[in-house]
Design an enzyme around this catalytic site. Sequence first.
Site, PDB file in Angstrom:
ATOM      1  N   SER A 171       6.124   4.850  -7.877  1.00  0.00           N
ATOM      2  CA  SER A 171       5.433   3.784  -7.778  1.00  0.00           C
ATOM      3  C   SER A 171       4.193   3.788  -9.026  1.00  0.00           C
ATOM      4  CB  SER A 171       4.558   3.954  -6.669  1.00  0.00           C
ATOM      5  OG  SER A 171       3.595   3.049  -6.571  1.00  0.00           O
ATOM      6  N   ALA A 172       4.012   2.565  -9.298  1.00  0.00           N
ATOM      7  CA  ALA A 172       3.114   2.358 -10.470  1.00  0.00           C
ATOM      8  C   ALA A 172       1.546   2.790 -10.079  1.00  0.00           C
ATOM      9  CB  ALA A 172       2.862   0.890 -10.762  1.00  0.00           C
ATOM     10  N   TYR A 218      -1.566   7.628  -0.882  1.00  0.00           N
ATOM     11  CA  TYR A 218      -0.305   7.108  -0.779  1.00  0.00           C
ATOM     12  C   TYR A 218       0.286   7.387  -2.347  1.00  0.00           C
ATOM     13  CZ  TYR A 218       3.418   3.972  -2.337  1.00  0.00           C
ATOM     14  OH  TYR A 218       4.793   3.533  -2.817  1.00  0.00           O
ATOM     15  N   LYS A 245       3.051  10.510  -4.094  1.00  0.00           N
ATOM     16  CA  LYS A 245       4.213  10.120  -4.949  1.00  0.00           C
ATOM     17  C   LYS A 245       3.997  11.075  -6.419  1.00  0.00           C
ATOM     18  CE  LYS A 245       6.095   6.497  -3.325  1.00  0.00           C
ATOM     19  NZ  LYS A 245       7.607   6.429  -2.719  1.00  0.00           N
ATOM     20  N   LEU A 281       0.911  -9.033  -1.192  1.00  0.00           N
ATOM     21  CA  LEU A 281       0.667 -10.655  -1.434  1.00  0.00           C
ATOM     22  C   LEU A 281       1.821 -11.417  -1.364  1.00  0.00           C
ATOM     23  CD1 LEU A 281      -1.129 -12.899  -2.915  1.00  0.00           C
ATOM     24  CD2 LEU A 281      -0.138 -12.119  -5.105  1.00  0.00           C
ATOM     25  N   ARG A 316      -0.799  -8.116 -11.560  1.00  0.00           N
ATOM     26  CA  ARG A 316       0.246  -7.228 -11.241  1.00  0.00           C
ATOM     27  C   ARG A 316       1.446  -7.654 -11.937  1.00  0.00           C
ATOM     28  NH1 ARG A 316      -3.725  -5.388  -9.326  1.00  0.00           N
ATOM     29  NH2 ARG A 316      -4.000  -4.018  -7.458  1.00  0.00           N
ATOM     30  N   ASP A 340      -7.811  -0.803  -4.587  1.00  0.00           N
ATOM     31  CA  ASP A 340      -7.094  -1.744  -5.420  1.00  0.00           C
ATOM     32  C   ASP A 340      -7.616  -1.482  -6.764  1.00  0.00           C
ATOM     33  OD1 ASP A 340      -5.318  -3.310  -4.107  1.00  0.00           O
ATOM     34  OD2 ASP A 340      -6.480  -5.093  -3.859  1.00  0.00           O
TER      35      ASP A 340
HETATM   36  P1  NAD Z   1      10.017  -0.268   3.413  1.00  0.00           P
HETATM   37  O1  NAD Z   1       9.147  -0.021   4.310  1.00  0.00           O
HETATM   38  O2  NAD Z   1      10.708  -1.659   3.599  1.00  0.00           O
HETATM   39  O3  NAD Z   1      11.387   0.665   3.460  1.00  0.00           O
HETATM   40  C1  NAD Z   1      11.416   2.167   3.467  1.00  0.00           C
HETATM   41  C2  NAD Z   1      12.215   2.591   4.637  1.00  0.00           C
HETATM   42  O4  NAD Z   1      12.070   3.754   4.839  1.00  0.00           O
HETATM   43  C3  NAD Z   1      12.249   1.728   5.919  1.00  0.00           C
HETATM   44  O5  NAD Z   1      13.510   1.029   6.231  1.00  0.00           O
HETATM   45  C4  NAD Z   1      11.712   2.943   6.982  1.00  0.00           C
HETATM   46  O6  NAD Z   1      12.197   2.734   8.165  1.00  0.00           O
HETATM   47  C5  NAD Z   1      12.178   4.075   6.230  1.00  0.00           C
HETATM   48  N1  NAD Z   1      11.753   5.345   6.453  1.00  0.00           N
HETATM   49  C6  NAD Z   1      10.343   5.465   6.800  1.00  0.00           C
HETATM   50  N2  NAD Z   1       9.894   6.834   7.074  1.00  0.00           N
HETATM   51  C7  NAD Z   1      11.075   7.325   7.181  1.00  0.00           C
HETATM   52  C8  NAD Z   1      11.613   8.599   7.636  1.00  0.00           C
HETATM   53  N3  NAD Z   1      10.553   9.804   7.980  1.00  0.00           N
HETATM   54  N4  NAD Z   1      12.727   9.106   7.663  1.00  0.00           N
HETATM   55  C9  NAD Z   1      13.769   8.130   7.368  1.00  0.00           C
HETATM   56  N5  NAD Z   1      13.442   6.834   7.116  1.00  0.00           N
HETATM   57  C10 NAD Z   1      12.122   6.407   7.105  1.00  0.00           C
HETATM   58  O7  NAD Z   1       9.632  -0.035   1.786  1.00  0.00           O
HETATM   59  P2  NAD Z   1      10.333  -0.615   0.457  1.00  0.00           P
HETATM   60  O8  NAD Z   1       9.385  -1.566  -0.041  1.00  0.00           O
HETATM   61  O9  NAD Z   1      11.630  -0.814   0.678  1.00  0.00           O
HETATM   62  O10 NAD Z   1       9.984   0.844  -0.370  1.00  0.00           O
HETATM   63  C11 NAD Z   1      11.040   1.707  -0.400  1.00  0.00           C
HETATM   64  C12 NAD Z   1      10.483   2.797  -1.142  1.00  0.00           C
HETATM   65  O11 NAD Z   1       9.717   2.255  -2.665  1.00  0.00           O
HETATM   66  C13 NAD Z   1       9.306   3.708  -0.754  1.00  0.00           C
HETATM   67  O12 NAD Z   1       9.265   5.018  -0.778  1.00  0.00           O
HETATM   68  C14 NAD Z   1       8.056   3.048  -1.605  1.00  0.00           C
HETATM   69  O13 NAD Z   1       7.033   3.982  -1.306  1.00  0.00           O
HETATM   70  C15 NAD Z   1       8.693   2.840  -2.835  1.00  0.00           C
HETATM   71  N6  NAD Z   1       7.904   1.673  -3.535  1.00  0.00           N
HETATM   72  C16 NAD Z   1       7.764   0.436  -3.059  1.00  0.00           C
HETATM   73  C17 NAD Z   1       6.972  -0.571  -3.632  1.00  0.00           C
HETATM   74  C18 NAD Z   1       6.917  -2.031  -3.057  1.00  0.00           C
HETATM   75  O14 NAD Z   1       5.958  -2.529  -3.534  1.00  0.00           O
HETATM   76  N7  NAD Z   1       7.536  -2.514  -2.214  1.00  0.00           N
HETATM   77  C19 NAD Z   1       6.236  -0.367  -4.965  1.00  0.00           C
HETATM   78  C20 NAD Z   1       6.465   0.964  -5.259  1.00  0.00           C
HETATM   79  C21 NAD Z   1       7.138   1.932  -4.740  1.00  0.00           C
HETATM   80  N1  UFG Z   2      -3.643  -9.431  -2.650  1.00  0.00           N
HETATM   81  C1  UFG Z   2      -4.356 -10.439  -2.253  1.00  0.00           C
HETATM   82  N2  UFG Z   2      -4.139 -10.886  -0.789  1.00  0.00           N
HETATM   83  C2  UFG Z   2      -3.319 -10.199  -0.284  1.00  0.00           C
HETATM   84  C3  UFG Z   2      -2.470  -9.156  -0.473  1.00  0.00           C
HETATM   85  C4  UFG Z   2      -2.667  -8.898  -1.785  1.00  0.00           C
HETATM   86  O1  UFG Z   2      -5.354 -10.915  -2.674  1.00  0.00           O
HETATM   87  O2  UFG Z   2      -3.066 -10.756   0.914  1.00  0.00           O
HETATM   88  C5  UFG Z   2      -3.870  -9.125  -3.994  1.00  0.00           C
HETATM   89  C6  UFG Z   2      -4.195  -7.575  -4.461  1.00  0.00           C
HETATM   90  O3  UFG Z   2      -5.644  -7.329  -4.246  1.00  0.00           O
HETATM   91  C7  UFG Z   2      -3.749  -7.226  -5.659  1.00  0.00           C
HETATM   92  C8  UFG Z   2      -2.297  -8.374  -5.560  1.00  0.00           C
HETATM   93  O4  UFG Z   2      -2.551  -9.440  -4.837  1.00  0.00           O
HETATM   94  O5  UFG Z   2      -4.277  -7.884  -6.551  1.00  0.00           O
HETATM   95  C9  UFG Z   2      -1.000  -7.509  -5.329  1.00  0.00           C
HETATM   96  O6  UFG Z   2      -1.125  -6.853  -4.071  1.00  0.00           O
HETATM   97  P1  UFG Z   2      -0.114  -6.122  -3.368  1.00  0.00           P
HETATM   98  O7  UFG Z   2      -0.565  -5.439  -2.093  1.00  0.00           O
HETATM   99  O8  UFG Z   2       1.078  -7.102  -3.203  1.00  0.00           O
HETATM  100  O9  UFG Z   2       0.382  -5.116  -4.210  1.00  0.00           O
HETATM  101  P2  UFG Z   2      -0.139  -3.879  -5.068  1.00  0.00           P
HETATM  102  O10 UFG Z   2      -0.221  -3.843  -6.292  1.00  0.00           O
HETATM  103  O11 UFG Z   2      -1.518  -3.645  -4.454  1.00  0.00           O
HETATM  104  O12 UFG Z   2       0.565  -2.359  -4.438  1.00  0.00           O
HETATM  105  C10 UFG Z   2       2.037  -2.586  -4.367  1.00  0.00           C
HETATM  106  C11 UFG Z   2       2.671  -1.643  -3.353  1.00  0.00           C
HETATM  107  C12 UFG Z   2       2.362  -0.380  -3.503  1.00  0.00           C
HETATM  108  C13 UFG Z   2       2.884   0.219  -4.786  1.00  0.00           C
HETATM  109  C14 UFG Z   2       2.274  -0.900  -5.825  1.00  0.00           C
HETATM  110  C15 UFG Z   2       2.935  -0.532  -7.211  1.00  0.00           C
HETATM  111  O13 UFG Z   2       1.906  -2.097  -2.095  1.00  0.00           O
HETATM  112  O14 UFG Z   2       3.154   0.409  -2.667  1.00  0.00           O
HETATM  113  O15 UFG Z   2       2.460  -2.251  -5.671  1.00  0.00           O
HETATM  114  O16 UFG Z   2       2.299  -1.253  -8.454  1.00  0.00           O
HETATM  115  F1  UFG Z   2       2.683   1.232  -5.349  1.00  0.00           F
END
Ligand code: NAD
Ligand code: UFG
Length: 348
Positions: free
Chosen positions: A134-135, A158, A162, A210, A241, A306
């Site tokens: 993750s970023a 979190y 990572k 968001l 972002r 944040d």
């Molecule tokens: P998500 O929560 O939709 O998917 C994660 C999946 O993992 C879910 O289906 C959940 O049931 C499963 N899971 C959780 N704990 C588990 C466990 N102990 N054993 C087996 N399964 C388990 O999230 P996502 O957005 O699809 O993210 C997937 C991955 O990408 C995560 O590792 C997250 O940290 C990473 N990631 C997501 C974002 C984002 O913005 N969505 C950004 C950066 C990194």
């Molecule tokens: N934000 C709002 N209102 C909301 C939700 C978010 O104003 O209800 C703002 C946040 O403050 C931020 C931007 O919208 O400025 C994006 O927020 P997100 O929560 O959508 O995303 P983040 O960048 O904070 O985090 C996400 C994932 C992390 C991941 C990260 C990587 O949640 O798991 O992107 O860049 F690590």
Amino acid sequence: MRVLLTGGSGFIGSHIALLLLERGFDVLILDSFVNSSTNVINRIKSYLNNKDLKYKLETINCDIRDKKLLDKVFNDSIKEKKPIDIVIHLAGLKSVSESLINPLHYWDVNVIGTLNLLLTMKEYECYSLVFSSSATIYGLSDSVPMTEDQKISPINPYGKTKVAIENMFSDLYHSSMNLWKICSLRYFNPVGAHPSGVIGEDPIGIPNNLFPFLTQVAIGRRKHLQIFGDDWETKDGSGIRDYIHIIDLAEGHLSSIDYLNSNDSCLEFINLGSGIGYSVFQIISQFELSTGCKIPYSIQRRRDGDVPICYADISKAKKLLDWSPMRSLEQICLDGWNWQMKNPKGYS
Ligand code: NAD
Ligand code: UFG
């Protein structure tokens, strides 16, 4: 080629699964369904059935911390003469705010879960891995766009999990350099949905992010959007972002598989983003413009954990993976809205 896709029922995993299956991969989804619905799997199957596509998909309900069951998954695959060739590991927890409240749970699921997986892969001689980093690991960086070689300094538990996982990869790779092939993909902000509207983002409970919050406001499930701060050091005061279409992100995984297959051994950390930074206000404006929906909002104080600005330098992904994001912010808004309109209550 057989792919074990952990977390394959989640938002990102489901889109990767669909693409893999469409392209003929044999996919084994492993998920505990703690944060996703089993309906996702039915949606994927019915989409492929409707297109008359033959596919190989199996699902197993398993927690990645359950070493015995992981062993069985790898062992059974070998016994059935379809060993796992590559693992795409997404299973984990991803809420920054939750990780601040319950850090040990995040270390347990994300780090211990990944350790279990690596131990099992080693035992069964499966050495190819694509990981969902993750970023957020860049934290409060003094320079944007973020490049892979810049300082890593996460500001929440979190992000620290990572980083710990990436460090584990480094140690492992350097201990037996000619064995492992690992791409650790540092996702920025994956958003939008599959253009069919069959799968999309459906967080359980109140969305932390968001984009799903915004589409739930648009559909009338939530009254208004809260903007977390309009006093950041950015052009309009809201957070900036890098929003990347979920299909572009999923395609990055297919390119990573190609990359691993064409290399003898490697460990690469690679940003996957659009390379463009948008503020919260810009996202609201584009969404309103693309969909015709009005998004009521209020300004709240800054959210803990944040950072003001985070967007990617994606030149490494372009060069190494021969990959580029193809879809615009408008496409993101249209596909995200299409999913939400077709599924006002998500998968339920
Ligand atoms: P998500 O929560 O939709 O998917 C994660 C999946 O993992 C879910 O289906 C959940 O049931 C499963 N899971 C959780 N704990 C588990 C466990 N102990 N054993 C087996 N399964 C388990 O999230 P996502 O957005 O699809 O993210 C997937 C991955 O990408 C995560 O590792 C997250 O940290 C990473 N990631 C997501 C974002 C984002 O913005 N969505 C950004 C950066 C990194
Ligand atoms: N934000 C709002 N209102 C909301 C939700 C978010 O104003 O209800 C703002 C946040 O403050 C931020 C931007 O919208 O400025 C994006 O927020 P997100 O929560 O959508 O995303 P983040 O960048 O904070 O985090 C996400 C994932 C992390 C991941 C990260 C990587 O949640 O798991 O992107 O860049 F690590």
